[in-house]
Scaffold this active site. Structure first.
Site, PDB file in Angstrom:
ATOM      1  CG  MET A 108      11.933  34.804  76.399  1.00  0.00           C
ATOM      2  SD  MET A 108      12.061  33.472  77.573  1.00  0.00           S
ATOM      3  CE  MET A 108      11.227  34.246  78.949  1.00  0.00           C
ATOM      4  CG  HIS A 123      14.204  38.824  67.646  1.00  0.00           C
ATOM      5  ND1 HIS A 123      14.578  39.510  68.772  1.00  0.00           N
ATOM      6  CD2 HIS A 123      15.095  39.161  66.689  1.00  0.00           C
ATOM      7  CE1 HIS A 123      15.637  40.247  68.497  1.00  0.00           C
ATOM      8  NE2 HIS A 123      15.952  40.056  67.234  1.00  0.00           N
ATOM      9  CB  THR A 124       9.833  35.130  70.946  1.00  0.00           C
ATOM     10  OG1 THR A 124       8.662  34.357  71.126  1.00  0.00           O
ATOM     11  CG2 THR A 124       9.486  36.578  71.209  1.00  0.00           C
ATOM     12  CB  THR A 125       7.225  33.646  66.095  1.00  0.00           C
ATOM     13  OG1 THR A 125       7.378  32.286  66.506  1.00  0.00           O
ATOM     14  CG2 THR A 125       8.341  34.006  65.133  1.00  0.00           C
ATOM     15  CB  SER A 126       4.856  32.520  70.707  1.00  0.00           C
ATOM     16  OG  SER A 126       3.797  32.382  71.618  1.00  0.00           O
TER      17      SER A 126
END
Length: 236
Positions: A1, A13-16
């Site tokens: 997200m 940006h999300t890293t998961s």
């Protein structure tokens, strides 16, 4: 997200990955290129959102789809749409080709990867320009490939045999649609992140066309299923 980092003040940006989309299948046919996805976005292992469009029209002759984090997909759509708007504003008759969008996205993905802030996506760009079909794949690392057919996600494991047996690059649009339907039928049975409602889009000399979603036909009344269900009832 997408979120704003309180530490750096920069958008990250999300890293998961959290909300993710499944496989994309794309094929060339005798008049253009067709792309298919299902309409499911999963929240972890939960089938949370079942009516999501994961295909976007970027320009008159270019469509885009991806597997992976859905918020990253939305961000990429915005970035590609900026290029199209900019070309329209110049009003000089020059517009980016589908290959231009593919090259841009490859470099954007590579840049994000190098900053350890990747776009968690396997991207597919399809288009038709100057009488030529175009189909490109860009992965999370910025690797860029052009091919006559592309599969992402679990379709890369389950669907290549179907495509090899029933598809060729000179098939008709209806034949290409049927191959994609067969692929998603197998995915729905074997991939727990797949859905039986799919959406098809194609691009040809007349432009891009995104069709309404449809449900693939599946069969569950095999004799093996019935006999096993009867055995379970008798044992209880």
């Amino acid at each position: 997200m997408i979120f704003n980092s309180e530490i750096s003040g920069q958008q990250q940006h999300t890293t998961s990955p959290v909300v993710t989309g499944g496989s994309v299948i794309a094929l060339v046919y005798n008049g253009g290129v067709i792309v298919g996805t299902d309409t499911l976005c999963s929240y972890g292992s939960m089938a949370a959102f079942k009516n999501v469009q994961k295909i976007a029209q970027i320009s008159k002759n270019t469509i885009y789809a991806s597997s992976g984090e859905y918020s990253d997909f939305q961000q990429v759509v915005k970035e590609l749409a900026k290029i199209d708007r900019s070309a329209l504003q110049y009003d000089d008759g020059v517009h980016p080709s589908p290959k231009d969008y593919g090259n841009f996205l490859a470099r954007l993905s590579y840049k994000k990867r190098c900053k350890i802030n990747p776009l968690y996506l396997q991207n597919v760009i399809a288009g038709f320009h100057n009488g030529e079909r175009y189909l490109g794949l860009i992965d999370i690392y910025g690797t860029y490939l052009e091919s006559n057919f592309i599969t992402t996600g679990f379709a890369s494991y389950f669907c290549k045999a179907i495509i090899s047996n029933y598809w060729n690059e000179n098939c008709t649009l209806d034949q290409a649609k049927q191959v994609i339907r067969e692929c998603f039928k197998v995915l729905f049975c074997r991939d727990c992140r797949a859905h039986d409602v799919i959406q098809l889009a194609y691009v040809d000399a007349q432009g891009a066309h995104i069709e309404e979603s449809e449900r693939v036909e599946t069969k569950w009344d095999f004799n093996g299923f019935k006999s096993r269900a009867n055995e379970k009832l008798h044992t209880q």
